[in-house]
Design a protein around this motif. Structure first.
Motif, PDB file in Angstrom:
ATOM      1  N   ASP A   1       0.842  -1.188   0.000  1.00 50.64           N
ATOM      2  CA  ASP A   1       0.000   0.000   0.000  1.00 50.64           C
ATOM      3  C   ASP A   1       0.887   1.253   0.000  1.00 50.64           C
ATOM      4  O   ASP A   1       1.024   1.943   1.011  1.00 50.64           O
ATOM      5  CB  ASP A   1      -0.915  -0.040   1.235  1.00 50.64           C
ATOM      6  N   LEU A   2       1.485   1.517  -1.140  1.00 55.86           N
ATOM      7  CA  LEU A   2       2.392   2.675  -1.213  1.00 55.86           C
ATOM      8  C   LEU A   2       1.622   3.981  -1.089  1.00 55.86           C
ATOM      9  O   LEU A   2       2.158   4.978  -0.609  1.00 55.86           O
ATOM     10  CB  LEU A   2       3.199   2.637  -2.518  1.00 55.86           C
ATOM     11  N   THR A   3       0.359   3.973  -1.513  1.00 54.85           N
ATOM     12  CA  THR A   3      -0.469   5.172  -1.307  1.00 54.85           C
ATOM     13  C   THR A   3      -0.558   5.466   0.186  1.00 54.85           C
ATOM     14  O   THR A   3      -0.367   6.596   0.630  1.00 54.85           O
ATOM     15  CB  THR A   3      -1.888   4.944  -1.864  1.00 54.85           C
ATOM     16  N   GLY A   4      -0.819   4.417   0.948  1.00 59.53           N
ATOM     17  CA  GLY A   4      -0.987   4.580   2.386  1.00 59.53           C
ATOM     18  C   GLY A   4       0.260   5.116   3.064  1.00 59.53           C
ATOM     19  O   GLY A   4       0.177   5.933   3.979  1.00 59.53           O
ATOM     20  N   ILE A   5       1.419   4.650   2.616  1.00 60.61           N
ATOM     21  CA  ILE A   5       2.648   5.091   3.289  1.00 60.61           C
ATOM     22  C   ILE A   5       3.111   6.450   2.751  1.00 60.61           C
ATOM     23  O   ILE A   5       3.786   7.210   3.444  1.00 60.61           O
ATOM     24  CB  ILE A   5       3.747   4.004   3.209  1.00 60.61           C
TER      25      ILE A   5
ATOM     26  N   VAL B   1      12.129   2.426   4.243  1.00 58.10           N
ATOM     27  CA  VAL B   1      11.071   2.758   3.283  1.00 58.10           C
ATOM     28  C   VAL B   1      11.455   4.037   2.532  1.00 58.10           C
ATOM     29  O   VAL B   1      11.343   4.115   1.301  1.00 58.10           O
ATOM     30  CB  VAL B   1       9.712   2.943   3.990  1.00 58.10           C
ATOM     31  N   ARG B   2      11.933   5.026   3.268  1.00 58.90           N
ATOM     32  CA  ARG B   2      12.346   6.277   2.624  1.00 58.90           C
ATOM     33  C   ARG B   2      13.422   5.986   1.568  1.00 58.90           C
ATOM     34  O   ARG B   2      13.374   6.488   0.431  1.00 58.90           O
ATOM     35  CB  ARG B   2      12.870   7.249   3.697  1.00 58.90           C
ATOM     36  N   ASP B   3      14.387   5.153   1.943  1.00 61.33           N
ATOM     37  CA  ASP B   3      15.485   4.850   1.009  1.00 61.33           C
ATOM     38  C   ASP B   3      14.994   4.124  -0.239  1.00 61.33           C
ATOM     39  O   ASP B   3      15.595   4.263  -1.313  1.00 61.33           O
ATOM     40  CB  ASP B   3      16.558   4.006   1.709  1.00 61.33           C
TER      41      ASP B   3
ATOM     42  N   ASP C   1       3.458   6.235   8.379  1.00 64.52           N
ATOM     43  CA  ASP C   1       2.340   5.389   8.784  1.00 64.52           C
ATOM     44  C   ASP C   1       2.670   3.933   8.437  1.00 64.52           C
ATOM     45  O   ASP C   1       2.177   3.379   7.458  1.00 64.52           O
ATOM     46  CB  ASP C   1       1.074   5.870   8.057  1.00 64.52           C
ATOM     47  N   MET C   2       3.524   3.328   9.252  1.00 59.75           N
ATOM     48  CA  MET C   2       4.061   2.005   8.924  1.00 59.75           C
ATOM     49  C   MET C   2       3.015   0.892   8.974  1.00 59.75           C
ATOM     50  O   MET C   2       3.227  -0.182   8.403  1.00 59.75           O
ATOM     51  CB  MET C   2       5.224   1.678   9.865  1.00 59.75           C
ATOM     52  N   CYS C   3       1.899   1.145   9.672  1.00 57.95           N
ATOM     53  CA  CYS C   3       0.842   0.122   9.674  1.00 57.95           C
ATOM     54  C   CYS C   3       0.433  -0.226   8.245  1.00 57.95           C
ATOM     55  O   CYS C   3       0.178  -1.381   7.917  1.00 57.95           O
ATOM     56  CB  CYS C   3      -0.394   0.623  10.422  1.00 57.95           C
ATOM     57  N   LYS C   4       0.373   0.818   7.402  1.00 61.84           N
ATOM     58  CA  LYS C   4      -0.106   0.616   6.034  1.00 61.84           C
ATOM     59  C   LYS C   4       0.744  -0.416   5.294  1.00 61.84           C
ATOM     60  O   LYS C   4       0.258  -1.146   4.444  1.00 61.84           O
ATOM     61  CB  LYS C   4      -0.081   1.938   5.261  1.00 61.84           C
TER      62      LYS C   4
END
Lengths: 479, 433
Positions: A190-194, A442-444, B186-189
């Motif tokens: 869910d890249l939108t979510g993050i 995740v940022r990287d 929001d790491m839960c996602k």
């Protein structure tokens, strides 16, 4: 490094008028709504299309300069401040609405579109975009996405992440890609979510597919006046605990009410210490039942006076005090800083007492108006001195005491404003080194060179504010 | 099983105690016919982390197991592998009723969760298939939602905190117990719907809702599903706020209700006056369309919604989920119906644009699946072949369409960073992630 060749190249991409480089033009972009920090960018670019954003990013990255995405600059945590210089990419010209689908209740909009403009545009369809941050008349959808913005009506409707289905994003290498889709259940992570809430550190969001809601057929608003903050908080908790989740549930404290009385004839009693503002929406048959029950709870919790309103005009009258509270603070002090913390709703009264105690202990006036229904508190610290004076240490200390109190009851250091520059050094109070390392991974994956909005969100190890050290040792333990 | 299997089982036994490690007799944890060499039942999150680390060192893949109700979702596992059962992580951490949240071990079943919270008038509205046996962790990792999704939210709206064990054994937490929280990403996602490929969920904090005072369902029966879809459109465009709007086609209606017709089911929940209004309006609109309507409540209503929830999953067979923008549902459904074999049934969740297809494997070919994917693609839809014979699954990725290349690169980079040696459910997720 001479920037002349880059300026020429950017001018060729966006047009001369939209690649700003003169000091008098840049000064507008050296800060956002976090009033205590400013840094001048090297350049500011205002692209008009996704293609232009992509070309701008490529040109800037060839020179290795950092990029700071910016919407309307209403962020309260310093997320749009170009601390290391570099190029600010302001999305404010990208305001197109590409598609409104009233049947599927979705719209595809550009990142620079102003939140309130979108909702105004949706009026004829009987639809609206639910996130309604206090800054919604200026704040952009892209900025809402970057900060996962909330607002009073998020209690029932959810925050920005609950209303974004997909995003078009320009990555640090200039590629344009989409995450999410108009349909639910897009395959993959869910890249939108993050991306929502990533504060511009993953890339530049250029378009959003947003979910729209239908206007409810009935709305009622209730204002209950209380002698004490404790009683108002208990009433708010009692409403939630009774199984009612109103669309909005706000509290305004006595100091804010008196300030509002000075600026407009809000008619708040001068000696009351809190007002509870509740709004319910829904079917014409359910709203009166809800209001009746809420009224009964408010009475039981010792309300001095209760007013209800059904017409738009009367409702606006009840909201007036809440909407103008921030502006009215100017009547109380020369400087104000709005904090943004959250506590579980079961701890409201206790945390409000601790906020008052922190202000008293450190001799800082605190005015409160906040989203009580979701436990999202906004203590406003009021003071007369400059932020570079030694006395400012008391502001920092009060802030830290309040954040610490929230963490201790399972709350958080920011509910809707973000970490930005303001709170990045405190991330370790909430999260372990392992948690933070996972976020950085995740940022990287999005931006391996850390080119996008560098030094935001994560601790830098530098003092929180100028030369003032944190009064508490930053912990790294998992609390 | 594994190159290093001779040493892995004893090491797991030393770690967990022999009673929590099963070697050999593990066929009941087979996935798509692939039987794990070892099954382990760690007792806490630290043990989950330690299991992952040991398996990583032995180059063994780990397939996390909750209730097993949706274990088939995903591409077939790569043998050899270890089944990691979360059933011992089933404790209640905290029910903060006044905050409308609950924190539970990931192995708690949603049935057990309901037992914890229902006494206080609260419920967790996810309602995935077989919710009684599905675990909180499994339901979130697979991200199957239920009939009330559009009204009450999906897993990504309802999960506000999580703890997970990572491939290297370290434990992390995401989010917390406040409904608003923007402290860091929001790491839960990332963990919702990622099928355990980035970490094994060990604990979840969930938003709860108050149980509505009244619930009734209007059931409208008709021979032509398109009449019912038209009526569902009218309901969705009205000011009514139904908790669920579903069209069931032939088979499920017959099975669940002894009916031999298609049905539109509109569930109204809330205060009596509001429920009565919704029932009245929908009934009147049905009459205007010359369709019969009846109102269900109590046990009959509960049984109906349970049948709808479990449809596509009950009794074997192929289960396919097609998700499209909700406005396109009538067009997509019309095309799907003519492309599918007559033995197929479907349940259409009109408000969330979700169509569940249940098909008999005997009459369902790769060509039929291709047609489903093509129709869906024409409406920017997404397809999941949730359960199918292995041969059909092997005909392509079970998820469609493919992810845009640059977006997939980011997903691969995330997977690589979180699970560099490929311990966590390798190959089972989208594009072999």
């Amino acid at each position: 490094m001479t920037l002349a060749p880059l300026i020429r190249r950017l001018q060729a991409i966006v047009g001369n008028a939209y690649a700003l480089h003169r000091p008098e033009d840049l000064i507008v972009y050296e800060q956002d709504a976090l009033m205590v920090s400013r840094h001048k960018p090297d350049l500011v670019v205002l692209p008009d299309t996704t293609q232009q954003v992509s070309e701008v990013v490529r040109a800037v990255r060839e020179l290795g300069l950092p990029i700071v995405p910016r919407g309307a600059g209403t962020g309260l945590a310093g997320g749009a401040i170009p601390e290391r210089g570099g190029v600010v990419v302001a999305l404010t010209r990208m305001t197109r609405v590409h598609d409104i689908d009233p049947i599927s209740k979705t719209a595809v909009v550009e990142a620079g579109l102003v939140n309130a403009d979108l909702t105004a545009m949706l009026e004829p369809y009987g639809l609206f975009f639910a996130p309604d941050p206090g800054s919604q008349v200026a704040a952009t959808i892209g900025g809402n996405v970057a900060n996962n913005a909330g607002g009073p009506h998020c209690l029932a409707y959810g925050v920005t992440s609950n209303h974004v289905l997909g995003l078009e994003v320009v990555l640090a290498d200039g590629t344009v890609t989409w995450v999410g889709s108009r349909a639910l259940d897009e395959p993959g992570y869910d890249l939108t979510g993050i991306l929502v809430g990533s504060e511009g550190t993953f890339g530049i969001v250029t378009k959003a597919i947003v979910r729209l809601l239908a206007r409810r057929e009935a709305v009622r608003t209730l204002l209950a006046i209380y002698d004490t903050m404790d009683a108002a908080c208990e009433a708010a908790s009692a409403v939630i605990a009774s199984g009612i989740v109103p669309e909005a549930l706000e509290i305004i404290d006595g100091m804010s009410m008196r300030a509002v009385n000075k600026t407009l004839q809000a008619g708040f009693p001068e000696d009351a210490e809190a007002a509870l503002l509740i709004e319910v929406e829904g079917l014409a048959e359910s709203v009166p039942v809800l209001i009746e029950r809420i009224e009964a709870i408010c009475h039981r919790q010792g309300a001095r006076r209760i007013q209800t309103a059904a017409t738009a005009q009367d409702r606006m009258g009840l909201w007036k005090g809440r909407k103008h509270a921030y502006g009215a603070l100017g009547k109380l002090a020369r400087r104000a800083i709005m904090l943004d913390v959250c506590a579980p709703r079961s701890h409201l009264a206790r945390i409000m007492r601790q906020i008052t105690e922190a202000g008293t202990r450190l001799n800082i006036q605190v005015a409160n108006f906040f989203h009580a229904g979701d436990g999202n508190l906004h203590p406003n610290l009021l003071f007369e001195f400059d932020d570079n004076s030694p006395e400012y240490a008391r502001v920092v200390a009060t802030t830290e005491d309040i954040m610490w109190a929230c963490i201790a009851v399972g709350g958080t250091i920011t509910g809707e404003h973000g970490l930005g520059m303001e709170k990045r050094e405190y991330l370790g109070w909430m999260n372990s080194d392992a948690d933070i390392a996972a976020m950085k991974r995740v940022r990287d994956a999005f931006d391996p060179d850390g080119a996008m909005n560098p030094d935001k969100v994560f601790p830098t190890g530098r003092p929180v504010h100028g030369t003032i050290p944190s009064v508490r040792a930053a912990g790294g333990a998992d609390r | 099983m594994i190159a290093d299997s001779m040493s892995l089982a004893p090491r797991l036994e030393t770690l967990l105690g022999g009673e929590w490690v099963t070697v050999g007799d593990t066929s009941r944890w087979a996935v798509d016919g692939v039987i794990p060499g070892i099954a382990v039942r760690p007792g806490d999150s630290e043990q989950v982390g330690a299991v992952l680390r040991l398996c990583g060192e032995a180059a063994a893949a780990v397939v996390p197991w909750g209730g097993g109700t949706a274990i088939e979702v995903g591409n077939p596992p790569r043998p050899p592998h270890v089944a990691l059962l979360t059933d011992r992580l089933s404790g209640l951490v905290e029910h903060d009723a006044a905050n409308l949240t609950v924190t539970v071990g990931a192995g708690m079943t949603l049935g057990a969760l309901d037992g914890v919270i229902s006494g206080q008038g609260q419920f967790f509205p996810l309602e995935p298939p077989f919710a009684e046996r599905a675990t909180a962790g499994g339901a979130v990792a697979v991200n199957l939602n239920g009939p009330r999704r559009a009204h009450c939210g999906s897993a990504r709206d309802l999960v506000i905190g999580a703890r997970a064990a990572q491939a290297d054994g370290t434990l992390i937490k995401a989010g917390g117990k406040t409904v608003k929280n923007v402290a860091g990403y929001d790491m839960c996602k990332l963990f919702i719907g990622s099928l355990g490929t980035l970490g094994v969920l060990t604990e979840l904090t969930l938003r709860l809702l108050p149980v509505p005072e009244t619930s009734r369902t209007v059931a409208v029966w008709g021979d032509d599903p398109s009449d019912l879809l038209r009526l569902s459109g009218r309901v969705l465009e009205s000011p009514l706020l139904p908790a669920a709007v579903v069209v069931v086609v032939d088979a499920v209606a017959a099975g669940a209700l002894g009916r031999n017709a298609s049905g539109l089911l509109v569930r109204a929940t809330g205060f009596e006056a509001a429920v009565a209004r919704q029932v009245r309006d929908v009934t009147a609109w049905a009459a205007q369309a010359a369709l019969d309507a009846e109102t269900l409540e109590g046990e009959a209503e509960g049984a109906l919604w349970q049948a709808i929830r479990d449809f596509a999953w009950a009794g074997g067979g192929i289960a396919i989920r097609v998700t499209v923008p909700s406005g396109d549902v009538p067009a997509v459904f019309g095309r799907l119906r003519s492309a599918l074999p007559a033995s197929s049934g479907a349940v259409v969740h009109a408000a969330s644009g979700t169509i569940w297809i249940h098909a008999d494997p005997a009459g369902f070919t790769a060509t039929a699946l291709g047609a489903v994917r093509e129709i869906s693609a024409g409406y920017s839809g997404n397809v999941l072949v949730a359960r199918a014979p292995r041969a059909l699954k092997a005909s392509g990725d079970v998820w469609a369409p493919g992810t845009p290349p640059r977006t997939l690169e980011i997903m691969r980079a995330i997977k690589q960073a979180f699970d560099p040696i490929g311990t966590l459910n390798p190959g089972r997720f989208v594009a072999g992630l």
